[in-house]
Design an enzyme around this catalytic site. Structure first.
Site, PDB file in Angstrom:
ATOM      1  N   CYS A   1       7.231   0.860   9.210  1.00 12.03           N
ATOM      2  CA  CYS A   1       7.346   0.079   7.968  1.00 12.03           C
ATOM      3  C   CYS A   1       8.990   0.355   7.690  1.00 12.03           C
ATOM      4  O   CYS A   1       9.647   0.337   6.469  1.00 12.03           O
ATOM      5  CB  CYS A   1       7.029   1.236   7.391  1.00 12.03           C
ATOM      6  SG  CYS A   1       5.983   1.001   7.436  1.00 12.03           S
TER       7      CYS A   1
ATOM      8  N   PHE B   1       5.357   4.447   9.861  1.00 10.80           N
ATOM      9  CA  PHE B   1       4.344   4.801  11.054  1.00 10.80           C
ATOM     10  C   PHE B   1       5.132   5.183  12.019  1.00 10.80           C
ATOM     11  O   PHE B   1       5.658   4.191  12.567  1.00 10.80           O
ATOM     12  CB  PHE B   1       3.569   3.118  11.295  1.00 10.80           C
ATOM     13  CG  PHE B   1       2.406   3.387  10.277  1.00 10.80           C
ATOM     14  CD1 PHE B   1       2.017   4.289   8.648  1.00 10.80           C
ATOM     15  CD2 PHE B   1       1.243   2.506   9.905  1.00 10.80           C
ATOM     16  CE1 PHE B   1       0.965   4.358   8.277  1.00 10.80           C
ATOM     17  CE2 PHE B   1      -0.114   2.377   9.970  1.00 10.80           C
ATOM     18  CZ  PHE B   1      -0.301   3.276   8.895  1.00 10.80           C
TER      19      PHE B   1
ATOM     20  N   HIS C   1       3.976  -3.866  -0.308  1.00 14.80           N
ATOM     21  CA  HIS C   1       4.776  -3.327   1.289  1.00 14.80           C
ATOM     22  C   HIS C   1       4.813  -4.669   1.493  1.00 14.80           C
ATOM     23  O   HIS C   1       3.815  -4.873   2.620  1.00 14.80           O
ATOM     24  CB  HIS C   1       3.299  -2.091   1.607  1.00 14.80           C
ATOM     25  CG  HIS C   1       4.326  -1.320   2.484  1.00 14.80           C
ATOM     26  ND1 HIS C   1       5.239  -1.431   3.208  1.00 14.80           N
ATOM     27  CD2 HIS C   1       4.044   0.183   3.557  1.00 14.80           C
ATOM     28  CE1 HIS C   1       5.987  -0.811   4.387  1.00 14.80           C
ATOM     29  NE2 HIS C   1       5.064  -0.020   4.468  1.00 14.80           N
TER      30      HIS C   1
ATOM     31  N   LYS D   1       7.349  -1.443  -4.603  1.00 12.73           N
ATOM     32  CA  LYS D   1       6.168  -1.746  -3.858  1.00 12.73           C
ATOM     33  C   LYS D   1       5.337  -1.557  -4.556  1.00 12.73           C
ATOM     34  O   LYS D   1       4.196  -2.496  -4.610  1.00 12.73           O
ATOM     35  CB  LYS D   1       5.807  -0.425  -2.601  1.00 12.73           C
ATOM     36  CG  LYS D   1       6.945  -0.849  -1.393  1.00 12.73           C
ATOM     37  CD  LYS D   1       6.661   0.315  -0.403  1.00 12.73           C
ATOM     38  CE  LYS D   1       6.759  -0.163   0.711  1.00 12.73           C
ATOM     39  NZ  LYS D   1       8.027   0.984   0.712  1.00 12.73           N
TER      40      LYS D   1
ATOM     41  N   HIS E   1      10.859   4.964  -1.327  1.00 12.85           N
ATOM     42  CA  HIS E   1       9.858   3.554  -0.279  1.00 12.85           C
ATOM     43  C   HIS E   1       8.661   3.676  -0.579  1.00 12.85           C
ATOM     44  O   HIS E   1       8.128   2.817  -0.802  1.00 12.85           O
ATOM     45  CB  HIS E   1       9.544   4.414   1.490  1.00 12.85           C
ATOM     46  CG  HIS E   1       9.229   4.211   2.438  1.00 12.85           C
ATOM     47  ND1 HIS E   1       9.225   3.144   3.144  1.00 12.85           N
ATOM     48  CD2 HIS E   1       7.652   4.497   3.296  1.00 12.85           C
ATOM     49  CE1 HIS E   1       8.014   2.276   3.554  1.00 12.85           C
ATOM     50  NE2 HIS E   1       7.256   3.195   4.067  1.00 12.85           N
TER      51      HIS E   1
ATOM     52  N   GLU F   1       7.750  11.986   0.521  1.00 10.73           N
ATOM     53  CA  GLU F   1       9.011  11.641   0.214  1.00 10.73           C
ATOM     54  C   GLU F   1       9.513  12.293  -1.158  1.00 10.73           C
ATOM     55  O   GLU F   1      10.930  12.639  -0.993  1.00 10.73           O
ATOM     56  CB  GLU F   1       8.936  10.129  -0.166  1.00 10.73           C
ATOM     57  CG  GLU F   1      10.330   9.701  -0.628  1.00 10.73           C
ATOM     58  CD  GLU F   1      10.237   7.992  -0.624  1.00 10.73           C
ATOM     59  OE1 GLU F   1       9.150   7.934  -1.088  1.00 10.73           O
ATOM     60  OE2 GLU F   1      10.910   7.415  -0.478  1.00 10.73           O
TER      61      GLU F   1
END
Lengths: 435, 424
Positions: A181, A418, A359, A354, A321, A332
């Site tokens: 990502c 990830f 995503h 998002k 994110h 985050e």
């Protein structure tokens, strides 16, 4: 790092293909309105999967988007998005490689996983398995085996790079990265560095991905990473909401045209923003879990600010994110609070787009970088949609209800992948550069 | 690119391929002239048009002893983790960290980067879904319904292209700048180039660069063969009779750091990174420019970056994959730069096959060894140099490099050409 004399880099073109629009302006309008791109998956029968919803690109005409028939033959779904978004970005910038300068043009892409098409796997299944479905290599040697080298080429890790360099005649530095990502953000960061060290004068940088296919979605379903709010697709992606329960898988592509600042000025180009800083760290914590204290993302944000020479007081917008998973959003927020302790609760506007687009995985960082540039241009922060219930761990200054106007001196885009790769990018308002 | 005030050196290396699991063993194969390419064992090749490869022979648990880790990684990751940790061990960087006071170790980790070039994935990983397709009788609805009963929840994690980055990072606590490069053949060598650039740019004090791949699998062999790229015996780079390449598998890794710091801690220095070139021929996924355009420009960029002239170069480790078109255009590109004064050229794919994503970085590790030993191994399978290449200085026997400076050339799909300039 910021003290060093370094080349200034301008963003002069943007191209987007996303679940909320097949162009930059269409996407941007939808994000300002908080319009959702999610729905029941229509491109294949997803009815048996634990998640049946996704944010698909809609009404995308491959043939129209990629006029070169030969190239299109080699293009996967995500490659076609990439070719279309890159073409829009170059047209927007009003500049493209010419034979005399093509060797000074570069390309960096964040490319998706080499996800095989279900139909191609079905062919392997039908010819090369035993009665229990276990692979039997000799089946491929059947003279009727319809395996096609063109499909194989689509699968190669840098196929997208090969198609893009050919389509636009880019003959300089070219690279393709994949850190899940964080890919799109890291691709743009890599481009910034390549330009600063003088490797290119102009670059196309972005990301593309499409995992909205049976094999792509399977991996995420197995991990339990997707929201299973199948009855409520448009409300399923709700970053920072207390009841968030996973992300909504999207697809698409985003590209930026980057230019040497002086060269852009000379030709009278429209400059969206300065790509001012890049930060890049590895959490080295766990493969899918995010560090609860933000250790990892914190370093990426701090590096990006330091690299840009932008203080914590100058950031007016953060495109988070914000995947809408419990852990990511908490981690985050911990990082944002650690870096902006005095301003994150009331003065820095924060949103995860998002919430509208879903995503976009390897494309996410690139598309969201473009969103930061557009927010700076129009002095408005897009909505963090679908937020209902407050989460005390996520008590940051979210843009709720409607897009929030106000001048943006500098914007930050976070991408956390990830595997623990963290990418942060800082964009500066061009008026702040001349000032 | 280069920041002349700071020298960047290699202080550790690691490698595994069909010819061995350390530099010495592989060197012995290169020196012997006997290829490690032979009949493969991962599936029955009796009916296959290609029956050979250079398979890694070491046991999985010899390479990565941690039994639990094998549940979350694939074969290619195992090679990458092994090579990277061998390089880290040889460099002594983590021993250096562990000797620091505890409050300084976090800062050290934040300034230690990890850049991995990954093959990107394997077709075979998707075969885990084949029994499910059988079970679902080809119906997607049932495929979705039965998914979690048939396929491991770890499937995605096992197959992440950036797994080596994750696991080596976690195990070593390397928390600085990082990337996972998925640029087909150019992946591993680009990891080295990006590492040097990042140190010059001040992003890290030291970086572990690695490349890994396991391209040897049925679909790769099938399609490469269909495209006319495969030989059914050990490749014969630059030979008149060359007929294609053969897959190998494996990984290689180097640790890069500032010379000043390496010297201060008394590290063994394996060589110096001087510069690199990287360009695309813009010819699409498969095609090559017939005039060697990309090879020529990448060499010129590398020389320029390293502030060397062609006459400074003492040896070239060529890509030399053994396919008719690639070897010919590579020789043309080299000649465009060096004219009639081409330094001795060699290549190693005849010995350990084509490692695709790991090929360039493996060649780098063995080139550093060749420079150290002042000996350029010959191409063991070479019988007669292709006359279309003119007087091209390749040989089946070994020779001495003409200087301590070498070029390593790596080419790949997408019209990619990457060249490193190094010296000992």
């Amino acid at each position: 790092m910021a003290s060093k004399e370094q080349r200034r880099i301008a963003v002069t073109g943007i191209g987007l293909v996303t679940p909320v629009g097949n162009s930059t302006e269409e996407t941007w309008s939808a994000l300002k309105a908080g319009k959702s791109g999610a729905g029941q998956i229509a491109s294949f029968d997803a009815s048996g999967f634990s998640t049946t919803i996704g944010a698909e690109v809609k009404g995308f005409d491959r043939e129209k988007a990629v006029p070169d028939k030969k190239l299109l033959k080699f293009a996967s779904r995500s490659h076609a998005f990439a070719l279309a978004a890159a073409a829009e970005a170059l047209a927007d910038a009003g500049v493209a490689p010419r034979p005399e300068d093509s060797h000074r043009w570069g390309l960096t892409v964040g490319a998706g996983m080499m996800s095989v098409a279900y139909d191609d796997l079905k062919v392997i299944h039908d010819y090369a398995t035993d009665e229990n479905g276990y692979f039997d290599a000799d089946g491929m040697l059947n003279p009727d085996f319809p395996g096609n080298p063109v499909n194989f080429c689509r699968w190669q890790s840098n196929a997208g790079l090969g198609l893009l360099t050919k389509q636009f005649g880019i003959r300089g530095y070219a690279t393709s990265v994949h850190t899940a990502c964080a890919s799109g953000g890291q691709a743009i960061g890599s481009a910034l560095k390549a330009m600063r060290r003088g490797q290119c004068d102009r670059m196309l940088a972005g990301g593309f991905d499409s995992m909205l296919n049976p094999i792509g979605i399977s991996g995420f379903c197995l991990l339990g990473a997707l929201s299973t709010d199948n009855e409520n697709p448009t409300g399923a992606s709700r970053p920072f909401d207390k009841s968030r329960n996973g992300f909504v898988l999207g697809e698409g592509a985003g590209f930026l045209v980057l230019e040497d600042w002086e060269k852009a000025k000379e030709r009278g180009a429209n400059i969206y923003a300065e790509l001012a800083g890049d930060g890049n760290s590895l959490s080295a914590y766990r493969i899918t879990d995010s560090p609860p204290d933000g250790n990892g993302p914190i370093q990426a944000i701090q590096q990006a600010l330091g690299d840009a020479g932008v203080s914590v007081d100058e950031i007016d917008y953060i495109n988070a994110h914000g995947t809408s998973t419990q852990m990511n959003d908490r981690s985050e927020c911990a990082a944002m609070k650690a870096v902006f302790p005095d301003r994150i609760h009331d003065s820095v506007r924060v949103s995860s787009t998002k919430s509208s687009m879903g995503h976009l995985i390897a494309a996410a960082g690139a598309v969201e970088a473009a969103v930061c540039c557009l927010a700076i241009r129009d002095s408005v922060a897009p909505i963090n949609a679908n937020h209902g219930e407050f989460d005390p761990d996520c008590d940051v200054n979210l843009v709720l209800g409607e897009a929030k106007p106000g001048r943006i001196r500098a914007a930050l885009s976070n991408s956390l992948g990830f595997g623990g790769s963290n990418s942060s990018l800082v964009f500066r308002n061009p008026e702040e550069v001349s000032a | 690119m280069k920041n002349a005030s700071e020298k960047i050196v290699f202080t550790g290396s690691g490698i595994v391929c069909g010819a061995g699991a350390n530099v010495n063993d592989i060197w012995n194969v290169l020196e012997s002239g006997e290829t490690a390419v032979g009949p493969y064992t991962q599936w029955d090749g009796e009916n296959w048009p290609v029956k050979v490869a250079a398979e890694v022979k070491e046991n999985n648990r010899t390479l990565v002893p941690d039994r639990k880790l094998h549940k979350t990684i694939s074969r290619t990751d195992m090679f990458g983790i092994y090579a990277a940790e061998q390089a880290i061990e040889n460099s002594g960087i983590l021993a250096q960290r562990d000797a620091l006071p505890e409050d300084k170790q976090g800062g050290f980790n934040d300034r230690t980067g990890l850049i991995v070039g990954s093959g990107g994935g394997c077709y075979q990983s998707n075969y885990d879904y084949l029994p499910l397709i059988t079970e679902a009788k080809g119906e997607l609805h049932d495929f979705g319904k039965e998914l979690s009963n048939q396929v491991t929840p770890m499937w995605l994690l096992k197959n992440l292209p950036n797994n080596v980055l994750c696991h080596v990072g976690i195990r070593g606590q390397l928390k600085g700048t990082n990337a996972c490069i998925t640029n087909q053949c150019a992946s591993g060598i680009m990891a080295v180039a990006e590492s040097a650039s990042a140190i010059w740019n001040g992003e890290a004090d030291r970086i572990v660069a690695a490349g890994h791949d396991s391209p040897f699998e049925p679909e790769m062999v099938y399609y490469y063969h269909k495209l006319g790229l495969m030989s059914d015996e050990a490749p014969k780079p630059f030979d008149k009779e060359r007929s294609g390449t053969v897959f190998g598998e494996g990984a290689a890794s180097v640790v890069l750091e500032k010379e000043e710091e390496a010297k201060a801690r008394g590290a063994e220095i394996l060589g110096e990174f001087l510069g690199f070139g990287c360009c695309s021929e813009a010819t699409g996924v498969l095609d090559l420019s017939p005039d060697g355009d990309g090879v020529q420009r990448a060499i010129e960029q590398a020389l320029d970056d390293a502030e060397l002239s062609p006459s400074d170069i003492g040896m070239i480790c060529a890509h030399g994959n053994g396919t008719p078109a690639s070897d010919l255009t590579e020789s043309i590109g080299i000649r465009e730069v060096f004219g009639e004064a081409i330094p001795p050229v060699t290549g190693f794919k005849w010995a350990y096959g084509h490692l695709i994503g790991a090929s360039g970085i493996a060649d780098l590790v063995m080139t550093l060894e060749a420079l150290k030993r002042e000996m350029l191994p010959g191409i063991g399978t070479l019988a007669k140099v292709d006359s279309a290449m003119g007087d091209f200085p390749v040989s089946s026997s070994s020779t001495k490099p003409a200087s301590q400076n070498a070029l390593v050339i790596c080419r790949g799909f997408g019209g990619m050409n990457v060249v490193l300039a190094v010296r000992v």
